[in-house]
Design a protein around this motif. Structure first.
Motif, PDB file in Angstrom:
ATOM      1  N   ALA A   4       0.941  -1.237  -0.095  1.00 56.92           N
ATOM      2  CA  ALA A   4      -0.034   0.005   0.101  1.00 56.92           C
ATOM      3  C   ALA A   4       0.706   1.209  -0.068  1.00 56.92           C
ATOM      4  N   ILE A   5       2.026   1.304   0.751  1.00 60.27           N
ATOM      5  CA  ILE A   5       2.859   2.378   0.711  1.00 60.27           C
ATOM      6  C   ILE A   5       3.620   2.596  -0.382  1.00 60.27           C
ATOM      7  N   LYS A   6       4.019   1.533  -1.118  1.00 57.62           N
ATOM      8  CA  LYS A   6       4.813   1.551  -2.425  1.00 57.62           C
ATOM      9  C   LYS A   6       3.813   2.408  -3.494  1.00 57.62           C
TER      10      LYS A   6
ATOM     11  N   GLY B 219      -0.564  10.940   0.495  1.00 59.28           N
ATOM     12  CA  GLY B 219      -1.382  10.196   0.642  1.00 59.28           C
ATOM     13  C   GLY B 219      -1.432   9.484   1.895  1.00 59.28           C
ATOM     14  N   SER B 220      -2.296   8.556   2.280  1.00 62.38           N
ATOM     15  CA  SER B 220      -2.419   7.908   3.647  1.00 62.38           C
ATOM     16  C   SER B 220      -2.699   6.329   3.352  1.00 62.38           C
TER      17      SER B 220
ATOM     18  N   ALA C 223      -6.204  -0.276   3.707  1.00 67.77           N
ATOM     19  CA  ALA C 223      -6.710   0.702   2.704  1.00 67.77           C
ATOM     20  C   ALA C 223      -5.855   1.871   2.469  1.00 67.77           C
ATOM     21  N   ASP C 224      -5.506   2.236   1.316  1.00 63.35           N
ATOM     22  CA  ASP C 224      -4.720   3.178   0.706  1.00 63.35           C
ATOM     23  C   ASP C 224      -5.608   4.183  -0.230  1.00 63.35           C
ATOM     24  N   SER C 225      -4.830   5.492  -0.328  1.00 58.19           N
ATOM     25  CA  SER C 225      -5.217   6.512  -1.081  1.00 58.19           C
ATOM     26  C   SER C 225      -4.381   6.642  -2.439  1.00 58.19           C
ATOM     27  N   GLY C 226      -4.017   5.339  -2.700  1.00 61.19           N
ATOM     28  CA  GLY C 226      -2.914   5.550  -3.737  1.00 61.19           C
ATOM     29  C   GLY C 226      -3.375   5.590  -5.308  1.00 61.19           C
TER      30      GLY C 226
ATOM     31  N   ARG D 236      -8.225   5.609  -7.460  1.00 64.63           N
ATOM     32  CA  ARG D 236      -9.281   5.767  -6.391  1.00 64.63           C
ATOM     33  C   ARG D 236      -8.743   4.883  -5.105  1.00 64.63           C
ATOM     34  N   GLY D 237      -7.232   4.462  -5.241  1.00 60.97           N
ATOM     35  CA  GLY D 237      -7.001   3.689  -4.049  1.00 60.97           C
ATOM     36  C   GLY D 237      -7.310   2.407  -4.161  1.00 60.97           C
TER      37      GLY D 237
END
Length: 539
Positions: free
Chosen positions: A440-442, A448-449, A466-469, A524-525
């Motif tokens: 998720a971080i990558k 973002g979060s 959940a991510d906002s990626g 949209r993540g």
């Protein structure tokens, strides 16, 4: 969807493509009218062992063997020019490791609204599918022989109407003789197959129609004299059709499948009936089918050997890498802790980068070893014990903070104040959390979060990452669980990774009796939800 000369689209929707890529063996590509590859699907990339970028810009003939290129020039290219499409072109393509894969090509020209050729779309099928088709042909041939034998037997027993049956059969050789082997009937089928007129044969001995050497061969196999008076009764007793090579009036050699039966009236032998068909073409087709099947079996054996070698190499390299990686991490930590002397800021930064990349290598090796164990056993080896998922996620925060040191991504952890217990392997569950969070971080840009949530629900323990990626397309979402699969966005943005993370996570979750669900939309993540069986706190 197959191409045709009317320009129907070859490309399936994302949902259809995902199904094709993960199910039936079906690949496709698009070329310019000159044959330069401009688009290719993931299934074909997997078959060839190549990346999409390796294929784009190549000419179609660069994927073919030398023989395939010749066939391309003599069949594929002329047919495309004349008809705008080809069907069932059988060639071999060369994979990245040099092995050959037999395929069938179906292609069609896509035209502009003005009717001008725009591109060529090619559907690629594994040729192993032809085996089932060949078996169907063999079964149909056997059934035809059974039916023909039954017809011959019926003709032999219908003594009252034998002349009418012989005259009516125009596609089958039927020759009737008296008890002394003098020809009494020579039907139209026999005339067409052997080239003799009935008036030239009737009244003559049937011995002149049979090749002398062929008669000796059959006599030797049946253990009788080659004299027709001895050979023909032996053929009647044998019953089953036998292949004979006969010479027509024009000198052509043809292979006939002949069966011999008696013609009786009131138990009195009054003659013989020879029934047969030309099997020259069938025998040639059978020989070609056997040769093709042998080639396919050899190709399958080579592919299986290559797969075994690949697995052995991955397993060996993974085990061999563990020791040097551990050494790099150990000495790197000594340097980072100042045990070998104080480091300048630039040196400390370099050592930190070494440790981060060594950690990534260590995770990759562990993933490869995990997949290797999956291939060697029916289940993942686990040490099961009560594990608090809430505490495990909180403890993982420290490792994730190290990943976030150089990123501007907010990490939120939401867990209940009471334990959420599952019966699992603590180390494996930690890998699940870290792999999902790291993924998720990558794929979350700076600003973002990423949110990690643990909850106790009637369905069980629910872990949500959940991510906002950047999210992913529907095609990528359907295929992202596959081993070594990386999304198009990962390639476009040069996001590091091997494509093993979600595959490893899903195998571990499944081994714990849980499920994993992925929801995502482009831009949209992404939300990954893992549900694990929960146990009571006092259990």
């Amino acid at each position: 969807m197959l191409p045709d000369s009317e320009g129907d689209s070859l490309w399936a929707s994302p949902e259809e493509d995902g199904g094709l890529s993960g199910g039936a063996p079906f690949g496709y590509l698009s070329t310019t009218t000159e044959g330069v590859i401009v688009r290719v699907n993931a299934t074909l990339c997997t078959w060839l062992g190549m990346e999409t970028g390796d294929l784009l810009g190549l000419h179609l003939t660069e994927l073919l063997t030398p023989a395939g290129r010749i066939y391309h020039e003599t069949h594929y290219a002329p047919m495309m020019q004349m008809r705008g499409s080809v069907r069932e072109i059988a060639v071999d393509v060369v994979r990245a490791d040099g092995s050959r894969l037999p395929v069938l090509l179906n292609a069609g020209v896509v035209r502009t609204p003005d009717g001008e050729p725009h591109s060529i779309q090619v559907a690629v099928f594994e040729a192993t599918r032809r085996r089932a088709y060949e078996r169907d042909l063999v079964r149909a041939r056997d059934q035809q022989e059974v039916e023909l034998r039954a017809q011959a037997e019926q003709a032999a027993t219908a003594t009252a109407t034998v002349s009418q049956i012989i005259d009516a059969a125009t596609n089958t050789l039927l020759v009737a003789t008296d008890a002394d082997l003098v020809v009494t009937h020579f039907n139209r089928g026999a005339q067409e197959l052997l080239g003799h007129a009935a008036e030239d044969v009737v009244g003559q001995s049937a011995e002149g129609l049979l090749d002398v050497e062929e008669g000796r061969r059959h006599a030797d196999e049946l253990g009788v004299s080659s004299q027709p008076a001895c050979l023909v009764p032996a053929l009647v007793r044998h019953g089953a059709p036998r292949d004979w090579t006969l010479t027509t009036r024009s000198g052509e050699r043809r292979t006939m499948s002949l069966s011999f039966t008696e013609i009786r009236e009131d138990d009195l032998l009054i003659g013989y009936l020879c029934a047969g068909e030309d099997v020259s073409l069938r025998l040639r087709l059978e020989a070609a089918q056997r040769a093709a099947l042998d080639r396919e079996l050899q190709s399958v054996a080579r592919l299986e050997q290559a797969d075994r070698m690949k697995d052995e190499v991955v397993s060996t390299i993974s085990h061999e890498l563990r020791t040097p990686i551990a050494s790099i991490q150990g000495y790197g930590e000594l340097l980072a802790d100042g045990d070998l002397g104080t480091l300048a800021p630039a040196q400390a930064d370099a050592v930190a980068k070494v440790l981060r990349n060594a950690s990534r290598l260590s995770v990759l090796v562990e993933d490869l070893l995990h997949l290797d164990r999956l291939g060697a056993a029916d289940e993942v080896p686990l040490r099961l014990e009560p594990s608090d998922m809430a505490a495990l996620v909180v403890q993982s925060r420290a490792s994730l903070d190290q990943v976030l040191r150089t990123r501007d991504v907010a990490l939120r952890v939401q867990v209940p104040d009471v334990p959420v217990l599952v019966h699992g392997d603590t180390r494996a569950l930690e890998r699940v959390v870290l792999n999902l969070a790291d993924n998720a971080i990558k794929f979350t840009p700076d600003g973002g979060s990423v949110t990690l949530t643990v909850a106790s629900t009637p369905a069980g323990c629910v872990l949500t990452v959940a991510d906002s990626g950047i999210g992913m397309s529907e095609e990528d979402r359907l295929r992202v669980r596959e081993r070594f699969y990386r999304s198009s966005e990962a390639y476009r943005r040069a996001v590091p990774g091997t494509g093993l993370g979600l595959s490893v996570v899903e195998s571990m979750v499944t081994a714990h009796g849980g499920t994993m669900d992925i929801e995502s939309a482009h831009g949209r993540g992404t939300t990954v939800t893992v549900v694990l069986p929960e146990i009571e706190a006092n259990g």
